[in-house]
Design a protein around this motif. Sequence first.
Motif, PDB file in Angstrom:
ATOM      1  N   PRO A 200       1.173  -1.099   0.092  1.00 49.26           N
ATOM      2  CA  PRO A 200       0.027  -0.309  -0.043  1.00 49.26           C
ATOM      3  C   PRO A 200       1.064   1.498   0.130  1.00 49.26           C
ATOM      4  O   PRO A 200       1.986   1.625   0.806  1.00 49.26           O
ATOM      5  N   THR A 201       0.389   2.843  -0.736  1.00 45.91           N
ATOM      6  CA  THR A 201       1.294   3.550  -0.554  1.00 45.91           C
ATOM      7  C   THR A 201       0.728   4.416   0.806  1.00 45.91           C
ATOM      8  O   THR A 201       0.327   3.682   1.681  1.00 45.91           O
ATOM      9  N   MET A 202       1.974   5.502   1.449  1.00 43.33           N
ATOM     10  CA  MET A 202       1.632   5.281   2.523  1.00 43.33           C
ATOM     11  C   MET A 202       0.384   6.032   2.617  1.00 43.33           C
ATOM     12  O   MET A 202      -0.196   6.317   3.853  1.00 43.33           O
TER      13      MET A 202
ATOM     14  N   TRP B 260      -2.771   3.699   3.184  1.00 39.44           N
ATOM     15  CA  TRP B 260      -2.430   2.314   4.747  1.00 39.44           C
ATOM     16  C   TRP B 260      -2.615   4.038   5.585  1.00 39.44           C
ATOM     17  O   TRP B 260      -3.751   3.725   6.057  1.00 39.44           O
TER      18      TRP B 260
ATOM     19  N   VAL C  65       5.499   0.436   4.217  1.00 38.53           N
ATOM     20  CA  VAL C  65       4.349   1.420   2.940  1.00 38.53           C
ATOM     21  C   VAL C  65       5.285   0.820   1.828  1.00 38.53           C
ATOM     22  O   VAL C  65       6.721   1.508   1.985  1.00 38.53           O
ATOM     23  N   TYR C  66       4.596   0.883   0.318  1.00 41.47           N
ATOM     24  CA  TYR C  66       5.678   1.897  -0.577  1.00 41.47           C
ATOM     25  C   TYR C  66       6.589   2.388  -0.301  1.00 41.47           C
ATOM     26  O   TYR C  66       8.216   2.325  -1.213  1.00 41.47           O
TER      27      TYR C  66
END
Lengths: 366, 276
Positions: B138-140, B143, B202-203
């Motif tokens: 997930p991106t920050m 998330w 996260v990503y």
Amino acid sequence: MRSALLPRPVTVLRTAVFAAAGLGLLFGVQACRDADAAEGYASSIPLRAPTAKIVGEEVAVLTTAPNVPPPITRKHATKVIVKLETIEKPMRLADGVEYTFWTFGGSVPGNFIRVREGDLVEFHLNNHAHSSVPHNIDLHAVTGPGGGAKASLTLPGGESIFSFTALNPGLYVYHCAVAPVPMHIANGMYGMILVEPKEGLPEVDREFYVMQSEFYVSDSGAVRTLDMAKGIAEQPTYVVFNGSVGALTGDDALQAKVGERVRMFVGNGGPNLVSSFHVIGEIFDNVYTEGGAQVTQHNVQTTLVPAGGSAIVEFGVEHPGELVLVDHSIFRAFNKGALGILNVTGDGDARVFANVKGISSPGGGH
Amino acid sequence: MRPFTALFLTLTAAAASLPLAAQGVARMDARSTNGRMVTIPAGRYVPLYSRAGAGAVSVASFRLDTVPVTRAEFAAFVAEQPAWQRSQVKRVYADRGYLANWASDLDAGDALATAGPVTGVSWFAANAYCEWRGARLPTMTEWEFAAAASTRERDAARDAGFMRHLMAAYTAPRGQVLPPVGGGEPNVYGVRDLHGLVWELVYDFNGVMVSDDSRASGSGRERDHQAYCAGAAIGATDPDNYPAFLRHAVRAGLSGRTTLDGLGFRCAADAPAGGH
């Protein structure tokens, strides 16, 4: 350090002295004293440089409050390796109240560090592998980004190393400065580093490490944690010396003998309150205001210790009994824990003090 | 900030070129996302740090694992992808703590341990695992958006009780063996264990450090979101959101190869086209 002054300020200084001397002819002695003061201020803005030759290497002796590492006897600068570990652990805050403290070295306040002006300090910060969050250290003794904080963000299980020269003598607070910094400080992450002046401090019989701080405690939980709302409102549950209610009482009271000279390195970790530090039944013969490197005042009853600041107080003990350390913002002492005892033993001198008539009340309230 | 930008680009490029990104390979059970994910509906969210004046950002609908990836699941991955086994992993992709709490390359522990979240994994390894499953990290923003939800509302950042709960969860001492995943109360989306079991990768974990483009901010100088001292409050949209600061502080210390005892992850995926 004086040699680091640039030529231009010196020229200005001379001009000022000549001008002041001229005024002295007109206004007499008082003007001469003003000129001395002017010279002092002008010459007290040095551009400091680490010019001292570094000889040898040693590992700093760190102590847990109320103990202080021994005075530095060497007459040269050296490389000092300081190793400090951040540890999160539940400990007693008050009777029946356990709190998850975040610490430098496993205790609150953190370990006392003692170096000498001009020393090259190589600082190793380790964060215990079981820590929940990253930590770092901002030493107010450091000239550099974040007081070292910018170079010391340390994950659980990790280590950071940075170095600095102790350019300015004095008694300095250090603390963790990872966001959210009020939480790290409120959980106990502060301590002190003394940078002894090159000429050393006058010899005394006892040195103590006393640090005030306050705690904002959740209302429930087997192990209490920070109550943010109380912290933001600046309404502490406890105000204490050396990390817990009663840390300097009973068997843990400080000890001295009549006729001894006592020095207290007093700090205030905050996070919010300014301390009105007072010792009931004594008078501070010398105060190094705000932890600076020289005695600035004599015969002081109560000295302010700012949050994130310090003071050094010195006094001779002339009479036996229990001297009581307090924050004279007195509800904090009476109701929130800001009390400590310095137990002085020995023979009394009736000329110093004597009960002449009336009820003796050693406890103050009996 | 420039070195961070360079590092992040390097990490991303290196990850993309890994031969392990298993696109188009037939799905095995261990790699299915069926039943693991829920859809998080689109919405708006105010990040702790945002571009000046930007305020809320839009978050598109996406899918998210309901629980963190377990040791058992990660063991299936490394069994099939030996390059990610402890003895085989390249040091540039994971530091010495990589899967250090496992008995061996493939032995992730007993039934209790393997039901717990996998930890001691690096960003590179987590990224490879999610790609192997046909998913991604997930991106920050995603998330944080999902994690802002309590058991009752989607954005609980102003719920003092929820914030107290997070603070207690983050600071509770962790045991040597983490409990099985799924023990936490599901939030309104049905997602569990976002807070307190492990920190999660996260990503774009270093996004806060690099995402602020100085030119875009219009101030003519870089906005340095310092992760230390009171400077961290500069530019923060909600200085009272201490749990968010704690998460950002953890991310600020990470590199692509960092592993921690208390650091795990879960996977995400784009929502299917036409989904809500």
